[in-house]
Design an enzyme around this catalytic site. Structure first.
Site, PDB file in Angstrom:
ATOM      1  N   GLN A  28       0.815  -1.234   0.000  1.00  0.00           N
ATOM      2  CA  GLN A  28       0.000   0.000   0.000  1.00  0.00           C
ATOM      3  C   GLN A  28       0.844   1.278   0.000  1.00  0.00           C
ATOM      4  OE1 GLN A  28      -2.307   0.448   3.583  1.00  0.00           O
ATOM      5  NE2 GLN A  28      -3.385   2.260   2.889  1.00  0.00           N
ATOM      6  N   TYR A  55       4.315 -11.617   3.906  1.00  0.00           N
ATOM      7  CA  TYR A  55       3.805 -10.270   3.623  1.00  0.00           C
ATOM      8  C   TYR A  55       4.462  -9.731   2.351  1.00  0.00           C
ATOM      9  CZ  TYR A  55       1.970 -10.326   8.463  1.00  0.00           C
ATOM     10  OH  TYR A  55       1.316 -10.649   9.626  1.00  0.00           O
ATOM     11  N   SER A 153       0.648 -18.423  15.920  1.00  0.00           N
ATOM     12  CA  SER A 153      -0.374 -17.427  15.576  1.00  0.00           C
ATOM     13  C   SER A 153      -1.685 -18.123  15.239  1.00  0.00           C
ATOM     14  CB  SER A 153       0.094 -16.610  14.371  1.00  0.00           C
ATOM     15  OG  SER A 153      -0.926 -15.748  13.920  1.00  0.00           O
ATOM     16  N   SER A 207      -4.519  -6.408  14.621  1.00  0.00           N
ATOM     17  CA  SER A 207      -5.661  -5.562  14.237  1.00  0.00           C
ATOM     18  C   SER A 207      -6.467  -5.076  15.445  1.00  0.00           C
ATOM     19  CB  SER A 207      -6.567  -6.276  13.226  1.00  0.00           C
ATOM     20  OG  SER A 207      -5.882  -6.511  12.015  1.00  0.00           O
ATOM     21  N   PRO A 208      -5.808  -4.479  16.439  1.00  0.00           N
ATOM     22  CA  PRO A 208      -6.552  -3.966  17.602  1.00  0.00           C
ATOM     23  C   PRO A 208      -7.493  -2.817  17.232  1.00  0.00           C
ATOM     24  CG  PRO A 208      -4.262  -3.219  17.672  1.00  0.00           C
ATOM     25  CD  PRO A 208      -4.358  -4.241  16.562  1.00  0.00           C
ATOM     26  N   GLY A 285      -0.855  -1.443  13.074  1.00  0.00           N
ATOM     27  CA  GLY A 285      -0.332  -1.047  11.772  1.00  0.00           C
ATOM     28  C   GLY A 285      -0.417   0.464  11.653  1.00  0.00           C
TER      29      GLY A 285
END
Ligand code: NDP
Length: 335
Positions: A28, A55, A153, A207-208, A285
């Site tokens: 991105q 990634y 994970s 992703s909190p 992130g």
């Protein structure tokens, strides 16, 4: 600055806000912005960084390596992962076999420009490889000094128990699990957290901010803001599940709660996951430096019982809580 927490039942301290580069670096955002964001994280007191070989098909590790070049290695905690296929995606280019683990670590170390990683994580459970084989390979990497600690994970409570027992037999420790956790995704509360507390395993929660949804910038019935993850070709695939009007309406109810306690909505979302003592770090992130510079103020915040209850009332109706509803159950076979 950012507070530290112990990772599992170990002596390793990590910054309770940890920076990760999934869907941003080598994807991105361009490298200049990526490097500036890592430097903003360092300036803000973050010392722990998370990536994975998968990634951007290994590109994100390379960018992180460039961004951290020249930093004092002992002052950083660098985490990566193995499991999802990389490279030409041949039969042994993924999974948790001895062959793939012992080969994958070399690629990760070289891209990151380091001699060892602090934490090496099994990115999912591999139903095709005997667990004994996986943990023997991890134990060998620990003894070779390429990996200091071992984590996993999105493993279930039963998988964590089996892994922790094998690790103990081999004289190493399984100290962390990396699951999704946020006000909107609470599936680990039922089984994974109680088992982890028993086993001396911490959660490093991804992703909190529900990928940015809990920042409140996505409004019901309106197009996503330009430049956000929801408008990114790759990132938009993953955030879609949260972009439902009932969810976005509930998220807007968090705004007065954040105002009341003097936090921004992203800070409230990060502070919320950190109220759980089994969480060692909120793994955030950021697509630009200003985000990380502002979000780190969530470190050290205590939310009182009334605030926690108000958050439950605001988003409880749309939060996913079923322990069986793990976000991404490990695939039955390697992909
Ligand atoms: P977050 O929930 O923290 O979302 C981060 C995104 O939210 C940013 O990239 C940005 O997106 C947006 N954002 C951040 N701050 C703000 C702000 N102040 N205002 C508005 N928007 C903001 O976490 P991620 O989903 O990025 O995941 C974090 C890390 O977790 C990953 O990098 C990875 O390390 C790990 N992870 C692990 C997984 C696993 O399977 N183990 C799976 C997924 C992630 P934008 O500006 O583009 O809208």
């Amino acid at each position: 600055m950012v507070n530290y927490r112990y990772l599992g039942n170990s002596g390793l301290k990590i910054s309770e806000i940890t920076y990760g580069n999934w869907v941003t670096h080598a994807s991105q955002v361009d490298d200049t912005d990526a490097i500036a964001t890592v430097h903003a994280a360092l300036d803000a007191g973050i010392t722990t960084f998370d990536t994975a070989d998968t990634y951007a098909n290994t590109g994100a590790e390379t960018v992180l390596g460039k961004a951290l070049a020249g930093q004092r290695r002992e002052s950083l905690e660098i985490f990566t992962k193995v499991y999802w296929p990389t490279g030409p995606k041949g039969p042994n280019d993924g999974g948790l076999s001895r062959k793939h683990i012992l080969e994958a670590i070399n690629g990760s170390l070289s891209r990151l420009g380091v001699d060892y990683v602090d934490l090496y994580q099994a990115h999912r459970y591999d139903y095709e490889t005997p667990l004994e084989e996986t943990f023997q390979a991890f134990a060998d990497l620990v003894r070779q000094g390429k990996v200091l600690y071992v984590g996993v994970s999105e493993w279930t409570a039963e998988q964590l128990r089996a892994g922790a027992a094998l690790a103990k037999d081999l004289g190493i420790q399984l100290i962390s699990n990396q699951p999704q956790y946020s006000m909107l995704w609470r599936v680990i509360e039922g089984k994974v957290i109680p088992a982890s507390e028993e086993l001396g395993i911490s959660q490093i929660v991804w992703s909190p901010m529900a990928q940015g949804v809990l920042s409140g910038k996505y409004l019901p019935g309106q197009p996503a803001p330009e430049g956000s993850r929801a408008t990114d070709q790759n990132g938009s695939r993953f955030i879609q599940g949260f972009l439902e009007d009932d969810v976005l309406t509930a998220v807007q109810r968090l705004k007065p709660i954040a105002d009341e306690v003097g936090l921004t909505m992203p800070q409230l979302a990060i502070a919320w996951v950190l109220q759980n003592p089994n969480v060692a770090a909120a793994l955030v992130g950021a697509s630009r430096p200003e985000q990380i510079a502002s979000n780190v103020a969530a470190s050290g915040v205590t939310l009182d019982a009334d605030t926690m209850a108000a958050i439950d009332a605001a988003v409880g109706g749309v939060a996913v809580t079923d322990p069986e509803d793990t976000y991404s159950v490990s695939p039955a076979s390697r992909v």
